[in-house]
Scaffold this motif. Structure first.
Motif, PDB file in Angstrom:
ATOM      1  N   UNK A 377       0.865  -1.182   0.000  1.00 44.62           N
ATOM      2  CA  UNK A 377       0.000   0.000   0.000  1.00 44.62           C
ATOM      3  C   UNK A 377       0.901   1.233   0.000  1.00 44.62           C
ATOM      4  N   UNK A 378       0.683   2.124  -0.967  1.00 39.38           N
ATOM      5  CA  UNK A 378       1.530   3.318  -1.106  1.00 39.38           C
ATOM      6  C   UNK A 378       1.005   4.452  -0.231  1.00 39.38           C
ATOM      7  N   UNK A 379       1.853   5.467  -0.045  1.00 40.03           N
ATOM      8  CA  UNK A 379       1.476   6.607   0.806  1.00 40.03           C
ATOM      9  C   UNK A 379       0.291   7.382   0.245  1.00 40.03           C
ATOM     10  N   UNK A 380       0.069   7.299  -1.089  1.00 42.74           N
ATOM     11  CA  UNK A 380      -1.085   8.006  -1.678  1.00 42.74           C
ATOM     12  C   UNK A 380      -2.366   7.167  -1.632  1.00 42.74           C
ATOM     13  N   UNK A 389      12.138  -6.874  -7.786  1.00 43.46           N
ATOM     14  CA  UNK A 389      12.801  -5.828  -6.986  1.00 43.46           C
ATOM     15  C   UNK A 389      12.952  -4.504  -7.739  1.00 43.46           C
ATOM     16  N   UNK A 390      13.100  -4.570  -9.082  1.00 42.79           N
ATOM     17  CA  UNK A 390      13.288  -3.328  -9.857  1.00 42.79           C
ATOM     18  C   UNK A 390      12.032  -2.450  -9.849  1.00 42.79           C
ATOM     19  N   UNK A 394      10.514   2.395  -3.680  1.00 44.41           N
ATOM     20  CA  UNK A 394      11.289   2.827  -2.517  1.00 44.41           C
ATOM     21  C   UNK A 394      10.832   4.207  -2.018  1.00 44.41           C
ATOM     22  N   UNK A 395      10.621   4.334  -0.691  1.00 41.66           N
ATOM     23  CA  UNK A 395      10.277   5.634  -0.111  1.00 41.66           C
ATOM     24  C   UNK A 395       8.809   6.013  -0.219  1.00 41.66           C
ATOM     25  N   UNK A 484      14.091  -3.768   0.413  1.00 43.14           N
ATOM     26  CA  UNK A 484      14.778  -4.165  -0.827  1.00 43.14           C
ATOM     27  C   UNK A 484      16.279  -4.113  -0.558  1.00 43.14           C
ATOM     28  N   UNK A 485      16.961  -5.216  -0.811  1.00 43.99           N
ATOM     29  CA  UNK A 485      18.414  -5.282  -0.624  1.00 43.99           C
ATOM     30  C   UNK A 485      19.078  -5.193  -1.995  1.00 43.99           C
ATOM     31  N   UNK A 486      19.935  -4.181  -2.166  1.00 41.39           N
ATOM     32  CA  UNK A 486      20.688  -4.015  -3.423  1.00 41.39           C
ATOM     33  C   UNK A 486      22.050  -4.664  -3.269  1.00 41.39           C
ATOM     34  N   UNK A 487      22.473  -5.384  -4.276  1.00 39.24           N
ATOM     35  CA  UNK A 487      23.817  -5.957  -4.273  1.00 39.24           C
ATOM     36  C   UNK A 487      24.719  -5.068  -5.133  1.00 39.24           C
ATOM     37  N   UNK A 488      25.828  -4.612  -4.533  1.00 37.99           N
ATOM     38  CA  UNK A 488      26.754  -3.692  -5.226  1.00 37.99           C
ATOM     39  C   UNK A 488      28.051  -4.423  -5.536  1.00 37.99           C
TER      40      UNK A 488
END
Length: 601
Positions: A377-380, A389-390, A394-395, A484-488
């Motif tokens: 559920x989004x803030x809007x 994941x893409x 986020x946020x 979400x975990x990003x692999x760098x």
């Protein structure tokens, strides 16, 4: 042959209870194949099935039987898979039959898939005959099995057949039970054609070979047929029954199970669950198809070489014909280019699809880490489903929910403690526990599907020494803390390796992925940092040490300043390399992330 002398049935059971071996004995007894050509698991036609010792595809076959009442019967039966990942195969096979042989291992008794397969057969109003198999084993406990059939399954114990599929004991009595207990198919030979497509596969020379159960009417060579969902029309080139190979009969009528070849080259014209009717005398409405399949695991497939995208697309279309439970749509990745986002019924299903694409269709492919579908559920106030994941917003997330399953585990009481500990470790909540008899317990847990995905099944078998059985169904969504975990890699994100997971498990999962990648990435002339990050926070790190070129090899003695100058030059070069150098990720690195090694635990 008159309809009253036909029988359509399937063989269903928990994994490893002897379905394929029983099929072998029925085929051998009917003598439709020469003894010289007979081999074990003859219906498991794929190499991958024979290597793994499991059935993946249900296979139909028609055998003759001369009964004690003096009549000749035509028996159409389907050998089905036992693994939970292929339950959709079982449901389709059941739809083409009037009866089911429910196989039970004499030493193991009733297990979780035995129960779920029985309910699947009951839903389709099939007559069920219980069969206790492996009665030749020293550990066989027939009285206990009979009691379980009566108490746990609620079936009529007087119909129970005792057989040994390995030695052939009891097979003659089983044939008689099939003839006596299973009803003959119903249908009108002269009615408009209605044939249910329950499976199909692609043949390079013949096009799409359609497997059908004819419910009403007749189809013969030369007829023009129509696929009711796509409206495509074709002329029948060949039709017949399965007797290991195709046996052309030129005609199929109500009650028959067989194949139709009509030169279908456009794969999208045919779909499992569709109804075939005749153009000259069409049916008014199609037959009820199959339930829409609901994938539980999602992963993306990309070609190793982006130029092979069209070839991969064609291969997936052909594979989808043969595996109706595969769901896919187009996808794109910055690191890997164009590919497909696919839905699977479990991790074994994913592995099998990967192997079939590589073996049968000669594709060099990369799979991304699997994930489940989350509800966000989004803030809007808007709601969306996220499995990639893409696409993670986020946020902008107000709350997240993950799919939960109801898991049913049947285990000997000896292993109860360790299995309860395992379920607790996987965030499971116990909802029920009942003793089926003095030795066996059924545990019911509600737990997140994401926890079951990776190593749960392997650990379950390991903790119970192979005796526990496991079955599950998705029961809905519940709130979770999702990240979400990003692999760098050298501070550059690799989108194909990022994943979504429960917040408390993120650091542990990221650390394991870093460790596995470290073992897969070859040494460079500079240090390679492998990091896991949530937003801007690094939560795990491994370093692939630089591999040192001996720049002093050409110096034989002489002034020390010469050596220092060469070493300083090398250091500067490594700094520059680190700024511009790219690290190649081998395919094995992507595959390593898929597997949870026992050593990690």
């Amino acid at each position: 042959m008159e309809m009253q002398y036909k029988r359509n049935f399937c063989i269903v059971a928990h994994i490893d209870h002897g379905k394929s071996t029983l099929s072998d004995r029925l085929i051998q007894k009917s003598k439709i194949i020469d003894d010289r050509k007979m081999k074990n698991q003859i219906l498991d036609s794929m190499d991958i099935e024979r290597e793994r010792g499991i059935t993946i595809k249900s296979q139909a076959v028609t055998i003759p039987y001369h009964a004690k009442d003096g009549h000749d019967y035509e028996l159409n039966f389907v050998d089905t898979p036992g693994h939970v990942d292929f339950s959709y195969e079982v449901s389709r096979a059941i739809a083409s039959c009037e009866g089911a042989l429910l196989l039970i291992d004499a030493s193991q008794g009733v297990e979780s898939q035995t129960v779920s397969n029985m309910y699947m057969a009951i839903e389709q109003n099939l007559e069920i005959v219980p069969v206790i198999n492996k009665i030749d084993l020293p550990s066989a406990d027939i009285p206990s099995c009979r009691a379980q059939i009566d108490k746990e399954l609620g079936l009529d114990d007087s119909m129970t057949q005792l057989v040994s599929a390995k030695t052939g004991e009891g097979i003659d009595e089983l044939f008689e039970a099939i003839v006596n207990y299973f009803p003959a198919p119903e249908g009108d030979v002269s009615a408009p054609l209605q044939a249910l497509i329950f499976d199909c596969h692609y043949d390079v020379y013949r096009g799409v070979v359609v497997h059908v159960r004819v419910k009403e009417g007749t189809v013969k060579t030369g007829d023009v047929i129509r696929m009711m969902s796509s409206g495509a029309e074709y002329r029948v080139e060949q039709c017949g029954v399965f007797k290991i190979d195709y046996e052309e009969t030129g005609r199929l009528e109500a009650g028959d199970v067989g194949y139709i070849i009509a030169g279908v080259k456009t794969v999208s014209d045919v779909s499992v669950g569709d109804t075939i009717t005749g153009v000259a005398n069409p049916a008014e409405k199609p037959l009820a198809g199959f339930k829409e399949v609901k994938p539980v695991v999602y992963s993306s497939i990309y070609p190793m070489d982006s130029n092979d995208y069209e070839e991969l697309k064609s291969s997936i279309e052909k594979l989808k014909l043969n595996d109706a439970s595969l769901v896919y749509e187009k996808d794109n990745s910055l690191a890997l280019g164009n590919g497909f986002r696919c839905g699977f019924l479990g991790l074994l299903h994913l592995e099998i699809i990967q192997e079939r694409l590589e073996r049968d269709y000669d594709q060099a492919i990369i799979f991304t880490a699997p994930s489940v579908r989350y509800r966000v559920e989004l803030t809007d106030g808007a709601e969306m489903f996220v499995d990639n994941p893409s696409e993670y917003p986020q946020g902008r997330i107000k709350s997240a929910e993950e799919p939960y399953i109801k898991a049913s585990i049947i285990t000997p009481a000896t292993y109860l403690g360790s299995l309860m500990e395992l379920c607790k470790m996987k965030r499971g909540e116990q909802t029920n526990m009942q003793y089926l008899d003095e030795k066996r317990v059924e545990l019911t847990y509600e737990m997140p599907l994401a926890e079951v995905l990776f190593d749960f099944y392997d650990k379950l078998k390991s903790y119970s020494r192979g005796y526990a059985s496991f079955d599950y169904e998705v029961i809905g969504y519940r709130p979770t803390e999702l990240v979400k975990v990003d692999m760098l890699l050298n501070s550059k994100p690799v989108d194909a390796l990022s994943f979504l997971c429960f917040k408390a498990n993120a650091a542990d999962r990221a650390r394991k992925v870093c460790e596995r990648l470290k073992n897969e990435i070859s040494h460079q002339q500079f240090k390679v940092a492998i990091q896991g990050a949530i937003g801007g926070q690094i939560i795990a790190r491994e370093t692939v040490s630089a591999f040192r070129k001996d720049v002093l090899a050409k110096c034989y003695g002489g002034d020390i300043t010469r050596k220092r100058k060469l070493l300083e030059k090398q250091k500067e070069g490594k700094k520059r390399m680190k700024m511009f150098g790219d690290v190649e990720l081998p395919q094995s690195a992507f595959l390593a992330v898929l597997k949870d090694n026992e050593a990690d635990n």
